[in-house]
Design a protein around this motif. Structure first.
Motif, PDB file in Angstrom:
ATOM      1  N   LEU A  15       0.828  -1.200   0.000  1.00  0.00           N
ATOM      2  CA  LEU A  15       0.000   0.000   0.000  1.00  0.00           C
ATOM      3  C   LEU A  15       0.868   1.257   0.000  1.00  0.00           C
ATOM      4  CD1 LEU A  15      -2.798   1.310   0.172  1.00  0.00           C
ATOM      5  CD2 LEU A  15      -2.648   1.090   2.663  1.00  0.00           C
ATOM      6  N   LEU A  16       1.920   1.263   0.798  1.00  0.00           N
ATOM      7  CA  LEU A  16       2.822   2.425   0.845  1.00  0.00           C
ATOM      8  C   LEU A  16       3.542   2.626  -0.488  1.00  0.00           C
ATOM      9  CD1 LEU A  16       4.303   1.974   4.429  1.00  0.00           C
ATOM     10  CD2 LEU A  16       2.545   3.609   3.675  1.00  0.00           C
ATOM     11  N   LEU A  17       3.958   1.544  -1.098  1.00  0.00           N
ATOM     12  CA  LEU A  17       4.614   1.649  -2.396  1.00  0.00           C
ATOM     13  C   LEU A  17       3.655   2.159  -3.465  1.00  0.00           C
ATOM     14  CD1 LEU A  17       7.347   1.104  -3.747  1.00  0.00           C
ATOM     15  CD2 LEU A  17       6.500  -1.172  -4.305  1.00  0.00           C
ATOM     16  N   LEU A  18       2.422   1.722  -3.420  1.00  0.00           N
ATOM     17  CA  LEU A  18       1.417   2.194  -4.367  1.00  0.00           C
ATOM     18  C   LEU A  18       1.148   3.684  -4.185  1.00  0.00           C
ATOM     19  CD1 LEU A  18      -0.499   1.235  -6.611  1.00  0.00           C
ATOM     20  CD2 LEU A  18      -2.215   0.857  -4.844  1.00  0.00           C
ATOM     21  N   VAL A  19       1.045   4.132  -2.939  1.00  0.00           N
ATOM     22  CA  VAL A  19       0.848   5.562  -2.667  1.00  0.00           C
ATOM     23  C   VAL A  19       2.055   6.357  -3.160  1.00  0.00           C
ATOM     24  CG1 VAL A  19       0.661   7.262  -0.803  1.00  0.00           C
ATOM     25  CG2 VAL A  19      -0.768   5.212  -0.778  1.00  0.00           C
ATOM     26  N   ALA A  20       3.270   5.836  -2.958  1.00  0.00           N
ATOM     27  CA  ALA A  20       4.477   6.517  -3.438  1.00  0.00           C
ATOM     28  C   ALA A  20       4.474   6.635  -4.963  1.00  0.00           C
ATOM     29  CB  ALA A  20       5.727   5.788  -2.957  1.00  0.00           C
ATOM     30  N   CYS A  21       3.997   5.613  -5.651  1.00  0.00           N
ATOM     31  CA  CYS A  21       3.908   5.669  -7.117  1.00  0.00           C
ATOM     32  C   CYS A  21       2.918   6.741  -7.571  1.00  0.00           C
ATOM     33  CB  CYS A  21       3.509   4.316  -7.676  1.00  0.00           C
ATOM     34  SG  CYS A  21       4.816   3.086  -7.595  1.00  0.00           S
ATOM     35  N   PHE A  22       1.786   6.835  -6.882  1.00  0.00           N
ATOM     36  CA  PHE A  22       0.819   7.872  -7.223  1.00  0.00           C
ATOM     37  C   PHE A  22       1.373   9.263  -6.945  1.00  0.00           C
ATOM     38  CE2 PHE A  22      -2.557   4.546  -7.080  1.00  0.00           C
ATOM     39  CZ  PHE A  22      -3.046   4.772  -8.352  1.00  0.00           C
ATOM     40  N   VAL A  23       2.130   9.423  -5.874  1.00  0.00           N
ATOM     41  CA  VAL A  23       2.755  10.714  -5.569  1.00  0.00           C
ATOM     42  C   VAL A  23       3.754  11.074  -6.665  1.00  0.00           C
ATOM     43  CG1 VAL A  23       4.311  11.892  -3.964  1.00  0.00           C
ATOM     44  CG2 VAL A  23       2.356  10.617  -3.088  1.00  0.00           C
ATOM     45  N   ALA A  24       4.568  10.108  -7.089  1.00  0.00           N
ATOM     46  CA  ALA A  24       5.541  10.360  -8.158  1.00  0.00           C
ATOM     47  C   ALA A  24       4.827  10.717  -9.462  1.00  0.00           C
ATOM     48  CB  ALA A  24       6.439   9.145  -8.348  1.00  0.00           C
ATOM     49  N   ALA A  25       3.761  10.004  -9.793  1.00  0.00           N
ATOM     50  CA  ALA A  25       3.004  10.302 -11.014  1.00  0.00           C
ATOM     51  C   ALA A  25       2.377  11.690 -10.935  1.00  0.00           C
ATOM     52  CB  ALA A  25       1.934   9.249 -11.244  1.00  0.00           C
ATOM     53  N   GLY A  26       1.886  12.059  -9.767  1.00  0.00           N
ATOM     54  CA  GLY A  26       1.333  13.405  -9.590  1.00  0.00           C
ATOM     55  C   GLY A  26       2.387  14.478  -9.764  1.00  0.00           C
ATOM     56  N   TYR A  27       3.582  14.238  -9.237  1.00  0.00           N
ATOM     57  CA  TYR A  27       4.674  15.200  -9.398  1.00  0.00           C
ATOM     58  C   TYR A  27       5.052  15.362 -10.871  1.00  0.00           C
ATOM     59  CZ  TYR A  27       9.323  17.181  -9.383  1.00  0.00           C
ATOM     60  OH  TYR A  27      10.414  17.964  -9.649  1.00  0.00           O
ATOM     61  N   VAL A  28       5.168  14.245 -11.572  1.00  0.00           N
ATOM     62  CA  VAL A  28       5.503  14.307 -12.996  1.00  0.00           C
ATOM     63  C   VAL A  28       4.420  15.058 -13.763  1.00  0.00           C
ATOM     64  CG1 VAL A  28       5.764  12.903 -15.084  1.00  0.00           C
ATOM     65  CG2 VAL A  28       6.966  12.266 -12.990  1.00  0.00           C
ATOM     66  N   THR A  29       3.176  14.833 -13.426  1.00  0.00           N
ATOM     67  CA  THR A  29       2.074  15.530 -14.090  1.00  0.00           C
ATOM     68  C   THR A  29       2.164  17.031 -13.865  1.00  0.00           C
ATOM     69  OG1 THR A  29       0.673  13.583 -13.819  1.00  0.00           O
ATOM     70  CG2 THR A  29      -0.436  15.655 -14.281  1.00  0.00           C
ATOM     71  N   THR A  30       2.475  17.457 -12.646  1.00  0.00           N
ATOM     72  CA  THR A  30       2.609  18.897 -12.393  1.00  0.00           C
ATOM     73  C   THR A  30       3.761  19.493 -13.190  1.00  0.00           C
ATOM     74  OG1 THR A  30       4.007  18.592 -10.442  1.00  0.00           O
ATOM     75  CG2 THR A  30       1.622  18.720 -10.082  1.00  0.00           C
ATOM     76  N   ARG A  31       4.851  18.752 -13.346  1.00  0.00           N
ATOM     77  CA  ARG A  31       6.003  19.247 -14.115  1.00  0.00           C
ATOM     78  C   ARG A  31       5.661  19.341 -15.602  1.00  0.00           C
ATOM     79  NH1 ARG A  31       8.329  22.304 -11.706  1.00  0.00           N
ATOM     80  NH2 ARG A  31      10.084  22.157 -13.099  1.00  0.00           N
ATOM     81  N   VAL A  32       4.917  18.378 -16.108  1.00  0.00           N
ATOM     82  CA  VAL A  32       4.522  18.385 -17.523  1.00  0.00           C
ATOM     83  C   VAL A  32       3.596  19.565 -17.791  1.00  0.00           C
ATOM     84  CG1 VAL A  32       3.136  17.143 -19.241  1.00  0.00           C
ATOM     85  CG2 VAL A  32       4.908  15.944 -17.967  1.00  0.00           C
ATOM     86  N   VAL A  33       2.638  19.781 -16.911  1.00  0.00           N
ATOM     87  CA  VAL A  33       1.708  20.900 -17.085  1.00  0.00           C
ATOM     88  C   VAL A  33       2.452  22.222 -16.967  1.00  0.00           C
ATOM     89  CG1 VAL A  33      -0.286  22.071 -16.059  1.00  0.00           C
ATOM     90  CG2 VAL A  33      -0.330  19.598 -16.382  1.00  0.00           C
ATOM     91  N   ALA A  34       3.375  22.332 -16.000  1.00  0.00           N
ATOM     92  CA  ALA A  34       4.130  23.574 -15.816  1.00  0.00           C
ATOM     93  C   ALA A  34       5.017  23.871 -17.023  1.00  0.00           C
ATOM     94  CB  ALA A  34       4.978  23.490 -14.548  1.00  0.00           C
ATOM     95  N   ALA A  35       5.519  22.825 -17.686  1.00  0.00           N
ATOM     96  CA  ALA A  35       6.374  23.028 -18.860  1.00  0.00           C
ATOM     97  C   ALA A  35       5.556  23.377 -20.102  1.00  0.00           C
ATOM     98  CB  ALA A  35       7.211  21.787 -19.119  1.00  0.00           C
ATOM     99  N   GLY A  36       4.253  23.199 -20.031  1.00  0.00           N
ATOM    100  CA  GLY A  36       3.396  23.546 -21.159  1.00  0.00           C
ATOM    101  C   GLY A  36       3.375  22.500 -22.254  1.00  0.00           C
ATOM    102  N   ILE A  37       3.775  21.281 -21.943  1.00  0.00           N
ATOM    103  CA  ILE A  37       3.794  20.230 -22.965  1.00  0.00           C
ATOM    104  C   ILE A  37       2.761  19.143 -22.678  1.00  0.00           C
ATOM    105  CG2 ILE A  37       6.201  20.584 -23.624  1.00  0.00           C
ATOM    106  CD1 ILE A  37       6.945  18.250 -21.772  1.00  0.00           C
ATOM    107  N   TRP A  38       1.722  19.503 -21.953  1.00  0.00           N
ATOM    108  CA  TRP A  38       0.749  18.507 -21.533  1.00  0.00           C
ATOM    109  C   TRP A  38      -0.034  17.918 -22.701  1.00  0.00           C
ATOM    110  CZ3 TRP A  38      -4.423  19.160 -22.372  1.00  0.00           C
ATOM    111  CH2 TRP A  38      -4.825  20.452 -22.717  1.00  0.00           C
ATOM    112  N   LEU A  39      -0.319  18.719 -23.728  1.00  0.00           N
ATOM    113  CA  LEU A  39      -1.091  18.205 -24.860  1.00  0.00           C
ATOM    114  C   LEU A  39      -0.297  17.142 -25.619  1.00  0.00           C
ATOM    115  CD1 LEU A  39      -3.768  18.439 -26.298  1.00  0.00           C
ATOM    116  CD2 LEU A  39      -2.759  20.177 -27.762  1.00  0.00           C
ATOM    117  N   GLY A  40       0.979  17.422 -25.887  1.00  0.00           N
ATOM    118  CA  GLY A  40       1.828  16.429 -26.554  1.00  0.00           C
ATOM    119  C   GLY A  40       2.028  15.194 -25.705  1.00  0.00           C
TER     120      GLY A  40
END
Length: 155
Positions: A15-40
């Motif tokens: 469960l902790l590892l799964l939560v850590a994966c979701f946190v990492a995916a959320g961080y990557v998503t914020t970086r992609v959106v901040a870079a402005g390349i979310w559509l690609g």
């Protein structure tokens, strides 16, 4: 807390590892959106899902089923070590290498690669083919050794 974890059906570390994966995916998503390349990124992600689920998965599942059928028929005739994994492992490793390096192997990124690095992509196909031959050769050698040991043990 222990009632919720036991209701989850897996150990707490899972469960902790799964939560850590979701946190990492959320961080990557914020970086992609901040870079402005979310559509690609979204187009690439959806394309990868469609390519894998509709093309690659049925293709390698059919190839694996055909290989299982052929090896099952052959193993009925003579008892020997199973050959299937000696085919699966090098094929999977070779496919993984092709998946990671396909723009260079298939020379699709030659202009960009030449501009960025100053080198050609021409050696990548030969190197990938050589690695594939070596993987299957080593696997075949291991199979031959296992088969020889199996025959010796039968005597």
């Amino acid at each position: 807390m222990s009632r919720r974890v036991s209701g989850y059906g897996a150990p707490l570390w899972h469960l902790l590892l799964l939560v850590a994966c979701f946190v990492a995916a959320g961080y990557v998503t914020t970086r992609v959106v901040a870079a402005g390349i979310w559509l690609g990124f979204a187009a690439w992600f959806v394309g990868a899902i469609i390519l894998h689920d509709l093309v690659l998965y049925p293709a390698y599942s059919a190839a694996d089923a055909a290989t299982q059928t052929l090896t099952r028929r052959a193993s009925r005739r003579t008892p020997r070590p199973a050959v299937l994994n000696h085919l699966r492992v090098p094929a999977a490793l070779s496919g993984l290498l092709l998946l990671v390096w396909f723009p260079l192997v298939l020379r699709g990124a030659d202009p960009d690669y030449r501009w960025a690095v100053g080198l050609s992509t021409s050696p990548y196909l030969a190197r990938w083919l050589l690695i594939t031959v070596v993987l299957f050769g080593v696997s075949g050698l291991l199979y031959a050794v296992r088969r020889g040991l199996s025959r010796r043990a039968d005597r």
